[in-house]
Design a protein around this motif. Structure first.
Motif, PDB file in Angstrom:
ATOM      1  N   PHE A  70       9.783  -1.162   4.384  1.00 31.04           N
ATOM      2  CA  PHE A  70       8.578  -0.852   3.605  1.00 31.04           C
ATOM      3  C   PHE A  70       7.305  -1.078   4.399  1.00 31.04           C
ATOM      4  O   PHE A  70       7.222  -1.987   5.227  1.00 31.04           O
ATOM      5  CB  PHE A  70       8.504  -1.748   2.356  1.00 31.04           C
ATOM      6  CG  PHE A  70       9.554  -1.447   1.335  1.00 31.04           C
ATOM      7  CD1 PHE A  70       9.351  -0.459   0.383  1.00 31.04           C
ATOM      8  CD2 PHE A  70      10.748  -2.145   1.316  1.00 31.04           C
ATOM      9  CE1 PHE A  70      10.323  -0.178  -0.564  1.00 31.04           C
ATOM     10  CE2 PHE A  70      11.720  -1.872   0.377  1.00 31.04           C
ATOM     11  CZ  PHE A  70      11.510  -0.883  -0.566  1.00 31.04           C
ATOM     12  N   HIS A  71       6.326  -0.249   4.074  1.00 32.98           N
ATOM     13  CA  HIS A  71       4.949  -0.468   4.531  1.00 32.98           C
ATOM     14  C   HIS A  71       4.048  -0.206   3.331  1.00 32.98           C
ATOM     15  O   HIS A  71       4.175   0.822   2.676  1.00 32.98           O
ATOM     16  CB  HIS A  71       4.583   0.475   5.680  1.00 32.98           C
ATOM     17  CG  HIS A  71       3.173   0.320   6.121  1.00 32.98           C
ATOM     18  ND1 HIS A  71       2.741  -0.764   6.849  1.00 32.98           N
ATOM     19  CD2 HIS A  71       2.091   1.103   5.926  1.00 32.98           C
ATOM     20  CE1 HIS A  71       1.447  -0.642   7.080  1.00 32.98           C
ATOM     21  NE2 HIS A  71       1.034   0.478   6.534  1.00 32.98           N
ATOM     22  N   PHE A  72       3.169  -1.142   3.053  1.00 40.91           N
ATOM     23  CA  PHE A  72       2.239  -1.008   1.928  1.00 40.91           C
ATOM     24  C   PHE A  72       0.867  -0.589   2.440  1.00 40.91           C
ATOM     25  O   PHE A  72       0.360  -1.154   3.406  1.00 40.91           O
ATOM     26  CB  PHE A  72       2.073  -2.338   1.187  1.00 40.91           C
ATOM     27  CG  PHE A  72       3.267  -2.792   0.396  1.00 40.91           C
ATOM     28  CD1 PHE A  72       4.433  -2.045   0.291  1.00 40.91           C
ATOM     29  CD2 PHE A  72       3.222  -3.999  -0.267  1.00 40.91           C
ATOM     30  CE1 PHE A  72       5.511  -2.488  -0.449  1.00 40.91           C
ATOM     31  CE2 PHE A  72       4.298  -4.457  -1.021  1.00 40.91           C
ATOM     32  CZ  PHE A  72       5.448  -3.697  -1.100  1.00 40.91           C
ATOM     33  N   ILE A  73       0.279   0.376   1.771  1.00 38.97           N
ATOM     34  CA  ILE A  73      -1.113   0.751   1.999  1.00 38.97           C
ATOM     35  C   ILE A  73      -1.860   0.391   0.728  1.00 38.97           C
ATOM     36  O   ILE A  73      -1.553   0.920  -0.342  1.00 38.97           O
ATOM     37  CB  ILE A  73      -1.252   2.255   2.297  1.00 38.97           C
ATOM     38  CG1 ILE A  73      -0.523   2.611   3.585  1.00 38.97           C
ATOM     39  CG2 ILE A  73      -2.740   2.653   2.364  1.00 38.97           C
ATOM     40  CD1 ILE A  73      -0.479   4.099   3.884  1.00 38.97           C
ATOM     41  N   PHE A  74      -2.808  -0.516   0.853  1.00 32.87           N
ATOM     42  CA  PHE A  74      -3.574  -0.955  -0.317  1.00 32.87           C
ATOM     43  C   PHE A  74      -4.878  -0.171  -0.408  1.00 32.87           C
ATOM     44  O   PHE A  74      -5.611  -0.054   0.573  1.00 32.87           O
ATOM     45  CB  PHE A  74      -3.862  -2.457  -0.243  1.00 32.87           C
ATOM     46  CG  PHE A  74      -2.631  -3.286  -0.428  1.00 32.87           C
ATOM     47  CD1 PHE A  74      -2.098  -3.473  -1.692  1.00 32.87           C
ATOM     48  CD2 PHE A  74      -1.988  -3.854   0.655  1.00 32.87           C
ATOM     49  CE1 PHE A  74      -0.948  -4.228  -1.883  1.00 32.87           C
ATOM     50  CE2 PHE A  74      -0.839  -4.614   0.479  1.00 32.87           C
ATOM     51  CZ  PHE A  74      -0.323  -4.794  -0.793  1.00 32.87           C
ATOM     52  N   LEU A  75      -5.121   0.358  -1.591  1.00 35.80           N
ATOM     53  CA  LEU A  75      -6.340   1.122  -1.830  1.00 35.80           C
ATOM     54  C   LEU A  75      -7.522   0.191  -2.049  1.00 35.80           C
ATOM     55  O   LEU A  75      -7.356  -0.939  -2.505  1.00 35.80           O
ATOM     56  CB  LEU A  75      -6.162   1.999  -3.071  1.00 35.80           C
ATOM     57  CG  LEU A  75      -5.133   3.109  -2.941  1.00 35.80           C
ATOM     58  CD1 LEU A  75      -4.958   3.809  -4.269  1.00 35.80           C
ATOM     59  CD2 LEU A  75      -5.548   4.099  -1.862  1.00 35.80           C
ATOM     60  N   PRO A  76      -8.717   0.693  -1.769  1.00 36.03           N
ATOM     61  CA  PRO A  76      -9.896  -0.113  -2.097  1.00 36.03           C
ATOM     62  C   PRO A  76     -10.017  -0.250  -3.614  1.00 36.03           C
ATOM     63  O   PRO A  76      -9.457   0.556  -4.371  1.00 36.03           O
ATOM     64  CB  PRO A  76     -11.062   0.703  -1.551  1.00 36.03           C
ATOM     65  CG  PRO A  76     -10.507   1.938  -0.959  1.00 36.03           C
ATOM     66  CD  PRO A  76      -9.037   1.953  -1.136  1.00 36.03           C
ATOM     67  N   PRO A  77     -10.740  -1.273  -4.071  1.00 38.86           N
ATOM     68  CA  PRO A  77     -10.930  -1.447  -5.519  1.00 38.86           C
ATOM     69  C   PRO A  77     -11.549  -0.209  -6.162  1.00 38.86           C
ATOM     70  O   PRO A  77     -12.329   0.506  -5.528  1.00 38.86           O
ATOM     71  CB  PRO A  77     -11.881  -2.641  -5.617  1.00 38.86           C
ATOM     72  CG  PRO A  77     -11.740  -3.358  -4.317  1.00 38.86           C
ATOM     73  CD  PRO A  77     -11.404  -2.316  -3.290  1.00 38.86           C
ATOM     74  N   TYR A  78     -11.194   0.026  -7.397  1.00 43.94           N
ATOM     75  CA  TYR A  78     -11.751   1.108  -8.210  1.00 43.94           C
ATOM     76  C   TYR A  78     -11.547   2.491  -7.584  1.00 43.94           C
ATOM     77  O   TYR A  78     -12.440   3.335  -7.630  1.00 43.94           O
ATOM     78  CB  TYR A  78     -13.253   0.862  -8.483  1.00 43.94           C
ATOM     79  CG  TYR A  78     -13.510  -0.501  -9.040  1.00 43.94           C
ATOM     80  CD1 TYR A  78     -13.126  -0.821 -10.342  1.00 43.94           C
ATOM     81  CD2 TYR A  78     -14.086  -1.493  -8.265  1.00 43.94           C
ATOM     82  CE1 TYR A  78     -13.337  -2.094 -10.860  1.00 43.94           C
ATOM     83  CE2 TYR A  78     -14.303  -2.771  -8.767  1.00 43.94           C
ATOM     84  CZ  TYR A  78     -13.927  -3.059 -10.062  1.00 43.94           C
ATOM     85  OH  TYR A  78     -14.131  -4.305 -10.561  1.00 43.94           O
ATOM     86  N   SER A  79     -10.365   2.728  -7.024  1.00 47.50           N
ATOM     87  CA  SER A  79     -10.106   4.033  -6.423  1.00 47.50           C
ATOM     88  C   SER A  79      -8.744   4.605  -6.812  1.00 47.50           C
ATOM     89  O   SER A  79      -8.017   5.095  -5.952  1.00 47.50           O
ATOM     90  CB  SER A  79     -10.225   3.934  -4.901  1.00 47.50           C
ATOM     91  OG  SER A  79      -9.312   2.983  -4.398  1.00 47.50           O
TER      92      SER A  79
END
Length: 134
Positions: A70-79
């Motif tokens: 797995f690789h996680f890509i975290f989105l910026p807040p409120y997106s």
């Protein structure tokens, strides 16, 4: 009831996982389900910054041999608009939840099951709905 989901933005394949609640343990169950289904693939997940995605037990899983797929890509807040799965959730809400009177929880669960079955049988519509159609 909570529903975890992942969508393959190339094929339109969707994986759903229902749980009694959304917590780190049920999220790990979902990750294990994904790993089982896609055992021959490296899985990239686009995620919001929910606490369960950053929980210590999730981080430990990712550090283990089991989590190395797995690789996680975290989105910026409120997106949420940047995450394709959010378009699938909107479709679910529009078709199953909004402006529909359900007589009880069982009725809601049955409607969600019908939606999931439709989605699983129509990957081309999934790709179109999430904005990834060719």
């Amino acid at each position: 009831m909570s529903i975890f989901g992942a969508v393959d933005v190339q094929q339109g394949d969707v994986v759903f996982h229902r749980a009694s609640s959304a917590n780190a343990e049920t999220f790990l169950d979902f990750l294990r389900l994904l790993k089982e289904k896609y055992s021959d693939r490296f899985i990239v997940l686009v995620l919001d910054n929910a606490r369960i995605h950053h929980a210590n037990m999730v981080q430990a899983f990712l550090q283990s041999e089991e989590g190395d797929a797995f690789h996680f890509i975290f989105l910026p807040p409120y997106s949420p608009h940047l995450n394709p799965i959010e378009r699938l959730w909107k479709w679910l809400k529009d078709e199953v939840i909004a402006n529909v009177l359900h007589k009880d929880q069982k009725d809601i669960a049955q409607s969600i099951t019908r939606f999931e079955q439709h989605v699983l049988q129509h990957p081309d519509e999934v790709l179109r709905r999430i904005g990834c159609a060719a």
